[in-house]
Design a protein around this motif. Sequence first.
Motif, PDB file in Angstrom:
ATOM      1  N   GLN A 150       7.080  -0.547  -7.156  1.00  0.00           N
ATOM      2  CA  GLN A 150       6.841   0.532  -6.229  1.00  0.00           C
ATOM      3  C   GLN A 150       8.061   0.701  -5.348  1.00  0.00           C
TER       4      GLN A 150
ATOM      5  N   ASP B 249      -1.590  18.623   1.248  1.00  0.00           N
ATOM      6  CA  ASP B 249      -1.353  17.536   0.312  1.00  0.00           C
ATOM      7  C   ASP B 249      -1.068  18.054  -1.089  1.00  0.00           C
TER       8      ASP B 249
ATOM      9  N   ASN C  98       2.369  20.999   8.079  1.00  0.00           N
ATOM     10  CA  ASN C  98       1.702  20.224   9.135  1.00  0.00           C
ATOM     11  C   ASN C  98       2.512  19.024   9.606  1.00  0.00           C
ATOM     12  N   ALA C  99       3.417  18.517   8.778  1.00  0.00           N
ATOM     13  CA  ALA C  99       4.185  17.338   9.200  1.00  0.00           C
ATOM     14  C   ALA C  99       5.084  17.662  10.384  1.00  0.00           C
ATOM     15  N   ASN C 216       1.466   5.251   4.931  1.00  0.00           N
ATOM     16  CA  ASN C 216       1.649   6.001   6.165  1.00  0.00           C
ATOM     17  C   ASN C 216       1.418   7.478   5.909  1.00  0.00           C
ATOM     18  N   GLU C 271       0.972   0.658  -6.015  1.00  0.00           N
ATOM     19  CA  GLU C 271       1.274   2.058  -5.742  1.00  0.00           C
ATOM     20  C   GLU C 271       0.633   2.549  -4.452  1.00  0.00           C
ATOM     21  N   PHE C 273       0.637   1.537  -1.626  1.00  0.00           N
ATOM     22  CA  PHE C 273       1.420   1.388  -0.403  1.00  0.00           C
ATOM     23  C   PHE C 273       2.506   2.435  -0.307  1.00  0.00           C
ATOM     24  N   ALA C 274       2.681   3.207  -1.377  1.00  0.00           N
ATOM     25  CA  ALA C 274       3.809   4.148  -1.408  1.00  0.00           C
ATOM     26  C   ALA C 274       3.314   5.574  -1.515  1.00  0.00           C
ATOM     27  N   TRP C 275       2.062   5.784  -1.133  1.00  0.00           N
ATOM     28  CA  TRP C 275       1.511   7.111  -1.344  1.00  0.00           C
ATOM     29  C   TRP C 275       1.926   8.111  -0.293  1.00  0.00           C
ATOM     30  N   THR C 276       2.098   9.369  -0.739  1.00  0.00           N
ATOM     31  CA  THR C 276       2.171  10.496   0.185  1.00  0.00           C
ATOM     32  C   THR C 276       0.783  11.113   0.197  1.00  0.00           C
ATOM     33  N   ALA C 277       0.585  12.110   1.036  1.00  0.00           N
ATOM     34  CA  ALA C 277      -0.733  12.728   1.098  1.00  0.00           C
ATOM     35  C   ALA C 277      -1.123  13.318  -0.252  1.00  0.00           C
ATOM     36  N   ALA C 278      -0.126  13.637  -1.051  1.00  0.00           N
ATOM     37  CA  ALA C 278      -0.406  14.266  -2.338  1.00  0.00           C
ATOM     38  C   ALA C 278      -0.704  13.266  -3.433  1.00  0.00           C
ATOM     39  N   SER C 279      -0.349  12.004  -3.203  1.00  0.00           N
ATOM     40  CA  SER C 279      -0.394  11.058  -4.321  1.00  0.00           C
ATOM     41  C   SER C 279      -1.779  10.851  -4.886  1.00  0.00           C
ATOM     42  N   ASN C 281      -4.257  12.908  -4.789  1.00  0.00           N
ATOM     43  CA  ASN C 281      -4.581  14.138  -5.522  1.00  0.00           C
ATOM     44  C   ASN C 281      -3.988  14.102  -6.914  1.00  0.00           C
ATOM     45  N   GLN C 282      -2.683  13.827  -6.947  1.00  0.00           N
ATOM     46  CA  GLN C 282      -1.976  13.888  -8.228  1.00  0.00           C
ATOM     47  C   GLN C 282      -2.506  12.861  -9.211  1.00  0.00           C
ATOM     48  N   ALA C 283      -2.752  11.658  -8.701  1.00  0.00           N
ATOM     49  CA  ALA C 283      -3.243  10.620  -9.605  1.00  0.00           C
ATOM     50  C   ALA C 283      -4.638  10.963 -10.123  1.00  0.00           C
ATOM     51  N   TYR C 431       0.433   5.542  12.537  1.00  0.00           N
ATOM     52  CA  TYR C 431      -0.134   4.884  11.351  1.00  0.00           C
ATOM     53  C   TYR C 431      -0.338   3.389  11.567  1.00  0.00           C
TER      54      TYR C 431
END
Lengths: 294, 288, 471
Positions: A150, B249, C98-99, C216, C271, C273-279, C281-283, C431
């Motif tokens: 990661q 998101d 929003n960020a 975060n 994984e 620990f490395a997510w964005t807000a989209a992660s 969703n994508q997964a 966070y």
Amino acid sequence: MLENRRVLAPLLIAPAVIFILLVVGVPFGWAIYLSMTDAIGGSLSGNFVGLDNFTNAWSDANFQKALRNTLIITFASQAIVLVGAAVISHYLIRDFRGKWFLRLLIILPWAAPVALGTLGWLWIFDSLFSVINWTLGHGLGIVDSTDPPQWLGRPNLALLSVIMVQAWRVLPFAVIIFLAGLASIPTEVDDASKIDGATGVKKLLYVTLPLQLPIALVALLFGIVFTAADFAVVYVLTQGGPFNSTQMLTTWSFQIGINSGSLGEGAAISLYLFPLLAVVSVAMLFFAKRAQVS
Amino acid sequence: MNQPLQGVRRKLPTYLVVVPFAVVLAFPFYWMLVTMFKEDLDLYNAENVPYVFNPLQWRFWESATTKHVEFLFEDTQYPNWIVNTAIVGIVVVAITLLFALPAGYALARLSGSWGQTAGIGIFLVYLIPPTLLFLPLSPVIARLGLQNSLLALILVYPSFTIPFATWLLMGFFKTIPQELEDAALVDGCSRIQALLRIVFPVSLPGILTVVIFAFSLCVNEFIYAFTFISSTENRTISSGVPNELIRGDVFFWQSLMAATLIPSIVLALLYNSFLDRFIKGFTGGAFR
Amino acid sequence: MSDPTSELDGHSSELSRSELLKRGGAAAFAVTMFGALPDKSLGFYGPLRYQGKQLSGELKILQWAHFVPSYDQWLDSTYVKRWGEQNDVEVKIDHINNALLFSTASSEVAAQSGHDLFQFISPPSSFQKQVLPLNDIVQEVSKKVGPMSRVGRRSTYNPRTKAFFGFPDNYAPDPVQYRRSFLAEADVNLKTWEDVRKGAPKLKRAGHPVGLGMSNEIDSNMMLISLLYCFGGFLQDEENRIVLNNGSNRKGAIEALELMRDIFRNGMSDEVFAWTAASNNQAFLAGRLSMSLNAISIARSAENSGNTGLSDDTWLASIPRGPVTRLGNEHVMGVYVIWKFAKNKEAAKKFLIDQQLGYREHFVRSQYYNFPAWTGAIKGGFKTIRAMTKQDTHKPRGKYTILTTIAEKYTTNVGHPGNSNAVIDEIFNRYLIPQMFAQVAQGKIAPADAVRDLDREAKTIFRKWRAAGLV
């Protein structure tokens, strides 16, 4: 009258100085004032607290981590940049087929706007879809594709990722400066070294590198500035995470000053950057003067 | 012209060094190129090969699509942002040269030892990060009525391009031998004439370098661009792209890649041709 | 895509390429450069005209770019235009990511100039001193449609200053979204967190792990804070005092930390620990995750992707029950503020009132993402809302009705049982909670120590904001 050096010099410098003073100097002064108040929430005034913000920041573990990271990221990435640029420019100054195209490829990282290029890297390091992990896992079979590294999730990997992206984007910049420097080496020196029989690696070590030293220092200095004062790369890639392990002074001051609303504290954290870079740049300018080949 | 094979063998060490670097530096762009044409179903499948279009076939255009690129150009304000970025870049570069050329010259030639100190002083001013400055600058921008206008950026950007340009030009001017100007002065030129007619033309490579870097600094900047301009049609690409193509998101990855790749290639081509110019400029310079 | 009729009236915030060419490069240049002259603010499109008459007032709004693009399109080209014409006000609305809401807000405050209405997606407690108290319009709306929801009140009311610093407009409930077929195959259910703990390894073995982030980003933040509620690990009490390290809170927090550590070690991978807000969703959309906690953007994206195999198999559920309770946070809390320096405060207030009173349309257009802060704003309250959600045609029919249950019974504000005040705001924005969970899960610190550290940090933050007079 315009011939008089003493009149002409200030006259020519004055516009630049005045412009900078107005646009940067005044806000800078204000920022210093802010750092000594308890201003919050974007408001540009607050109660005077002296040096409290500075001492509080200093004793905060996150701040110390941010300070350390700023140093590590900057020096690690610039070391890579320096060595890489010295080597590439040595070969790139010659003529060979395909040079224009290869040079184009090398320039690309610098040409990408930093926020956008870093977004690309965010996708390259993605937790699930990383192309690096795909190559290592499905492609080469070196890592387990169900539990790949990661790049942005483990502290040391994340730090490494930030260093790699910084090196990647600054390298072309250093190459360009080195090329400029190499192109300005008078041919007499070139001819003389040929006569003396110094070619290839010998030439590199004894002729080119010493002559390049002043230029190398310019590239190193600006590379350090661009990296240490950079905000975009860390912000986009990790937002300072995982758990604040990749914070730099710029991102930490943003986190505290803007996202948490403690403007005075954020300003103080930011100001720690200034003496840091000042020390480095004065030191390097000093060496540059000493190293100037007349 | 040497026979190609002989030439290549002699140049082999060159290729062995340069090609790997070029590949490593440019591979993200190749991959961006492929990604921007990928269908959603292709992209969001972690098993698929990321370097080609899946389902894999020689008629790759049947697995690829241009709809994300079309989305970028038709359903966002991307063309506007490009125009805005270009305007800001060009005007700021002009302003930078206007202020930095005389200042750099003065510091290189006319000011002796306090020139060194002034040089360091100007440079230090450059070290204050925009993450700190954008807040105190906001009321200035507002009071001048420049909120949400490109003029705000045009006013503020020279603050970080001028010190850098001055310093760089100072260095370049120092490499020009004093004899050149002295000859002109002996011939009866005034200092200003000598400056305009002799020094500036010879230092064209340095000027071009400054143009490249000043322009790239403007394109890269994103904090001021984001906070001083809030209407989407007035944005530059650095602030417009992350704003419009990341919604909550959902990341529009393909369009993001396209948005990055296009200006990068254009700028790289531009810089590359400038580089040619100034390398040639050096080798054909006046002190041979 | 701008609709043809809106082009005739001259105002649209979408610009198609042909429009750009039509307007001409030179005109674009000139107007873009000087588009923000004070007092005129022509913008790029020229002044809004209503039947040939120029509108007299002006209202500037800034809010987040809604994840449902069609909502923003409707809002910009239909709703605000209509409202503007009816009230003789030219409305300019900007959307930003929003960020960067906080930095833009800070900049406007520093400049003492900018937009009239500013919408945040979390209660903007740190800006309390810069905004108008909105008690008057809150009262006006409550008079018409009844009291506001608890989550709205706790997010925008400061008991110390007795002021509503923001106008709560909407909130998004936070359901579990899961793949029914995966769960059925692995024989896992999600009724309690204990079920999740037991089921996670089974799902991982089947290649479809659960997706509970510790990064975060907002999804992790919301989910983990909700998890703490379920275990009784409350950060503050009703009086907004920090009580995390006391008694049952401490016990609950430690249990929650141990649960997540367990789930991570046996059921997830690095994984998270490395997510964005989209992660997540994508997964999920890639067919990998079996469940995740997220606003309905996952379910809606699945429907939009055209992959019916995926979207028909995506079901919604409420947050699993913990030993103490079943409770979750709102995923997004839409709060508007009116800056003290706003130029058109009257129009701003009217806009907020009108928008809330007519919220039914917003609810539908946002595809049920935006629940009104005053439940009574939709006539019939939750009963009507439930009936509306039943109308959704995506399979399985009626899957969105659970949203109503979640909104009614299981949604609260961040900082429950206290208010979403400046202390909570800072803890949330930094966070601190995902970081605590991540450190425990990665084995870097023991749960008890982590709880103690967070408590200490929270108290420091509390002291700071108390000194500023905001808590």
